[in-house]
Design a protein around this motif. Structure first.
Motif, PDB file in Angstrom:
ATOM      1  N   LYS A 121      38.419  51.365  60.527  1.00  0.00           N
ATOM      2  CA  LYS A 121      37.323  52.238  60.778  1.00  0.00           C
ATOM      3  C   LYS A 121      36.550  52.447  59.557  1.00  0.00           C
ATOM      4  O   LYS A 121      35.008  52.560  59.771  1.00  0.00           O
ATOM      5  N   LYS A 122      36.764  52.062  58.456  1.00  0.00           N
ATOM      6  CA  LYS A 122      35.857  52.022  57.070  1.00  0.00           C
ATOM      7  C   LYS A 122      34.773  50.927  57.365  1.00  0.00           C
ATOM      8  O   LYS A 122      33.599  51.057  56.884  1.00  0.00           O
ATOM      9  N   THR A 166      39.224  57.648  57.959  1.00  0.00           N
ATOM     10  CA  THR A 166      40.295  58.331  57.347  1.00  0.00           C
ATOM     11  C   THR A 166      40.217  57.871  56.075  1.00  0.00           C
ATOM     12  O   THR A 166      40.170  56.722  55.290  1.00  0.00           O
ATOM     13  N   LYS A 167      40.392  58.940  54.627  1.00  0.00           N
ATOM     14  CA  LYS A 167      40.402  58.445  53.472  1.00  0.00           C
ATOM     15  C   LYS A 167      41.974  58.146  53.224  1.00  0.00           C
ATOM     16  O   LYS A 167      42.873  58.674  53.518  1.00  0.00           O
TER      17      LYS A 167
END
Length: 415
Positions: A121-122, A166-167
């Motif tokens: 996703k990043k 998400t982190k």
């Protein structure tokens, strides 16, 4: 796809074959010109004019950094390859598909990246951000008073299209990791360098700009006199302020900052500077403010890639010797510096004080950037430490590391 990017590159036009053209103004090709721009080519080596025009304008007008222009070029190039494979864009000339595509084409591309290409996703959000800038700042707006190339609606009028990534928890190098990493090389120069990166929190791109003069000026801080109502005495602090020509400035500009480095680390660097090997190599440079603080085995300044290769080589050896569970990257050393500041009791009276110290020393523009280190609460992080280590200061840890790992550099040493 192929990308070419140059910045202020000298080009000798005197031998250009275009000078032989009868209808060409030869005066335009006289002498040496400096060229700045980005060219993106497709698989058939045809120039993509929209992408190249946008990126060249950004680089020429300092609207983006050189590294950013390369990242944007690759992201846009990958998307162009995807569009060229779709039947509805088969008849488009070069990158003209960008002028007609609708939102659903972008959404289907991101779905393709996630489900078929398996990208994170990043990574997808990074490409999404590149496309949004391309549409908002060029395709749907135009530049230099020229009309926008795209007349269709802007698919990014409502913001980014990809899901928010998400982190992940920050993976930091612990003090124990640093010690095992340092012990995995027999070179005092490399040991000194590894401790310096950890203790200062410098980025790999900033290290080559740290000079001999900056080290000397930082150590001179302890000779500064504190004068108050008849009292005059030296500061004698465990920390010294070190000036850093920082990265992450706008469009490749230097973003200066001051970081706190342990005096023990600076003294270790100065002993390296007094070695015959460093003295021999530094003669090729001019003044102290032009001499790099660290030189490699060949006597040349470290490059960012050389720093990464050093960490890769030493980490691989440490993993092979079962000193470390996994490799340490330069940025993990920087993360380790942040946690060292957060747990050092002399860096503030509470967690917020220490968090502000992290922001200032690491060069974060916003405190929210530094808050990534609060994903593990400070009081919980303290419980991870061995009994008896909670009250040690960062300066005390660095002094102990020097005592445990310092090597002597003899006259005959070549590394």
């Amino acid at each position: 796809m192929k990308v070419l990017a140059v910045r202020a590159k000298e080009l000798d036009l005197n031998e250009s074959p275009i000078r032989e053209e009868r209808d060409f103004d030869v005066a335009q090709l006289d002498g040496v010109k400096k060229l700045t721009g980005v060219a993106v080519f497709d698989d058939e080596e045809r120039l993509l004019p929209l992408a190249s025009g946008y990126l060249s304008h950004g680089l020429q007008n300092s609207l983006m950094s050189y590294e950013s222009s390369l990242t944007y070029a690759k992201n846009i190039g990958y998307f162009h390859e995807y569009l060229a494979s779709r039947r509805e864009f088969a008849g488009c000339d070069r990158d003209s598909a960008f002028l007609d595509l609708r939102t659903h084409a972008l959404e289907e591309y991101f779905s393709h990246l996630r489900e078929e290409a398996g990208l994170s996703k990043k990574t997808i959000r990074n490409r999404d951000s590149s496309f949004m800038a391309f549409f908002n700042k060029y395709l749907c707006r135009g530049v230099d008073d020229t009309p926008a190339p795209r007349s269709a609606a802007n698919p990014y009028s409502g913001g980014l299209l990809s899901p928010r990534p998400t982190k992940n928890l920050v993976q930091a190098c612990t003090l124990l990791d640093l010690k095992e990493l340092v012990l995995s090389t027999k070179s005092e120069r490399e040991r000194c360098l590894l401790q310096f990166i950890y203790d200062t929190g410098v980025r790999r791109s900033e290290l080559p700009r740290v000079t001999l003069a900056a080290i000397d000026e930082a150590l001179d801080f302890n000779n500064t006199l504190f004068i108050s109502r008849g009292v005059s005495e030296a500061i004698n602090s465990d920390y010294c302020p070190l000036f850093i020509c920082g990265s992450k400035g706008s469009a490749d500009q230097i973003k200066p900052r001051t970081t706190l480095v342990s005096r023990a680390t600076l003294l270790r660097v100065k002993k390296y500077h007094s070695s015959p090997l460093y003295k021999m190599y530094r003669r090729q440079f001019g003044k102290a403010d032009e001499t790099p603080a660290f030189l490699n085995a060949e006597g040349t300044p470290y490059t960012p890639n050389a720093v990464t290769k050093l960490l890769t080589r030493v980490s691989r050896r440490a993993v092979s010797d079962m000193r470390l569970a996994k490799k340490i990257s330069p940025h993990k050393l920087r993360h380790g510096n942040a946690y060292a500041l957060l747990r050092s009791p002399d860096m503030g009276v509470d967690h917020l004080d220490r968090l502000v110290a992290v922001q200032k020393t690491l060069g974060h523009s916003k405190l929210t950037t530094s808050e990534i280190y609060t994903q593990i609460p400070y009081d919980l992080y303290q419980k991870f430490l061995r009994p008896g280590t909670e009250i040690k200061t960062k300066a005390g840890e660095m002094e102990e590391l020097v005592k445990q790992t310092r090597l002597r550099i003899d006259l005959g040493d070549t590394k």
